[in-house]
Scaffold this motif. Structure first.
Motif, PDB file in Angstrom:
ATOM      1  N   GLU A  90      57.187  85.867  48.570  1.00 23.12           N
ATOM      2  CA  GLU A  90      57.726  84.241  48.915  1.00 23.12           C
ATOM      3  C   GLU A  90      58.417  84.224  50.306  1.00 23.12           C
ATOM      4  N   TYR A  91      58.735  85.367  51.011  1.00 18.49           N
ATOM      5  CA  TYR A  91      59.420  85.254  52.231  1.00 18.49           C
ATOM      6  C   TYR A  91      58.496  85.538  53.319  1.00 18.49           C
ATOM      7  N   VAL A  92      57.438  85.846  53.082  1.00 17.09           N
ATOM      8  CA  VAL A  92      56.368  86.308  54.151  1.00 17.09           C
ATOM      9  C   VAL A  92      56.062  85.255  55.307  1.00 17.09           C
ATOM     10  N   SER A  93      56.113  83.862  54.584  1.00 16.93           N
ATOM     11  CA  SER A  93      55.803  82.870  55.501  1.00 16.93           C
ATOM     12  C   SER A  93      56.833  82.659  56.503  1.00 16.93           C
ATOM     13  N   GLN A  94      58.015  83.298  56.458  1.00 16.16           N
ATOM     14  CA  GLN A  94      59.078  83.180  57.556  1.00 16.16           C
ATOM     15  C   GLN A  94      58.783  84.239  58.556  1.00 16.16           C
ATOM     16  N   LEU A  95      57.624  85.097  58.538  1.00 15.13           N
ATOM     17  CA  LEU A  95      57.609  86.228  59.733  1.00 15.13           C
ATOM     18  C   LEU A  95      56.673  85.300  60.580  1.00 15.13           C
ATOM     19  N   TYR A  96      57.117  85.487  61.735  1.00 10.74           N
ATOM     20  CA  TYR A  96      56.314  85.011  62.925  1.00 10.74           C
ATOM     21  C   TYR A  96      56.221  85.988  64.106  1.00 10.74           C
ATOM     22  N   VAL A  97      54.974  85.730  64.686  1.00  8.46           N
ATOM     23  CA  VAL A  97      54.810  86.397  65.909  1.00  8.46           C
ATOM     24  C   VAL A  97      54.403  85.599  67.047  1.00  8.46           C
ATOM     25  N   GLY A  98      55.079  85.273  68.042  1.00  7.14           N
ATOM     26  CA  GLY A  98      55.100  83.965  69.043  1.00  7.14           C
ATOM     27  C   GLY A  98      55.253  82.837  68.062  1.00  7.14           C
ATOM     28  N   ASP A  99      54.261  82.017  67.943  1.00  3.78           N
ATOM     29  CA  ASP A  99      54.288  80.623  67.293  1.00  3.78           C
ATOM     30  C   ASP A  99      53.392  80.767  66.179  1.00  3.78           C
ATOM     31  N   LYS A 100      53.038  81.872  65.540  1.00  5.46           N
ATOM     32  CA  LYS A 100      51.916  81.774  64.513  1.00  5.46           C
ATOM     33  C   LYS A 100      52.554  82.566  63.510  1.00  5.46           C
ATOM     34  N   PRO A 101      52.389  82.396  62.141  1.00 10.56           N
ATOM     35  CA  PRO A 101      52.691  83.148  61.170  1.00 10.56           C
ATOM     36  C   PRO A 101      52.028  84.627  61.179  1.00 10.56           C
TER      37      PRO A 101
END
Length: 181
Positions: A90-101
């Motif tokens: 559920e929270y994976v979508s909040q992990l970012y590298v630069g401006d990309k998920p």
């Protein structure tokens, strides 16, 4: 206090072992970081841990603790400070590298759920999701507040902790030593 991504579940419900191996002190810098990751570069304000943490809830990935190689182990606890894992999907979508998920840049190397332990071959339950991130990648947890960073001597290596508005606690395991500064 916390847990290791590599502890063995010796019975269906209980008893965790906490083996420590010599790789607890391993770390490194990925000088050939792939697209959209940022290597740790001396003097670069975007990879300086002093510019991360409380404001951005960002961490530099590493290869600390008991690990099969550089990767990020992402976990979520239902109750902060207590080992109470829930499926982190559920929270994976909040992990970012630069401006990309994160999931658009790196593959999942080990999913949440039952799996064979990569060290001894026994079956157990993996409480996180592993991503094949190279050492030196800056990962930001959007929408979360920085809580703490610490070393888990039982195998998780350097762990960064953030808190989501829901009250759930994010843990990022096997981070670079520079996150402790």
């Amino acid at each position: 206090f916390f847990f290791s991504s590599r502890r063995r579940h010796t019975r269906y419900i209980g008893d965790w072992s906490s083996d420590v191996c010599s790789s607890d002190l391993e770390q490194g810098v990925n000088v050939d970081a792939p697209f959209n990751s940022e290597p740790i570069v001396k003097g670069n304000p975007y990879s300086n841990p002093a510019n991360m943490g409380r404001e951005a809830c960002s961490f530099i990935t590493g290869n600390t603790g008991r690990s099969t190689g550089p990767h990020l182990d992402f976990r979520v606890n239902q109750t902060p400070g207590v080992r109470s894992p829930i499926n982190p999907e559920e929270y994976v979508s909040q992990l970012y590298v630069g401006d990309k998920p994160l999931t658009e840049v790196y593959r999942t190397s080990s999913p949440y759920g039952p799996r064979r332990d990569p060290f001894d071959g026994t079956y157990g339950f993996h409480s996180g999701i592993d991503y094949a991130t190279p050492t030196g990648t800056r990962v930001t947890v959007r929408g979360a507040k920085y809580e703490t960073t610490f070393r888990d001597p039982s195998g998780g290596g350097v762990i960064g902790v953030c808190k989501f508005p829901s009250g759930h606690e994010a843990l990022l395991l096997h981070l670079d030593e520079s996150n402790l500064q």
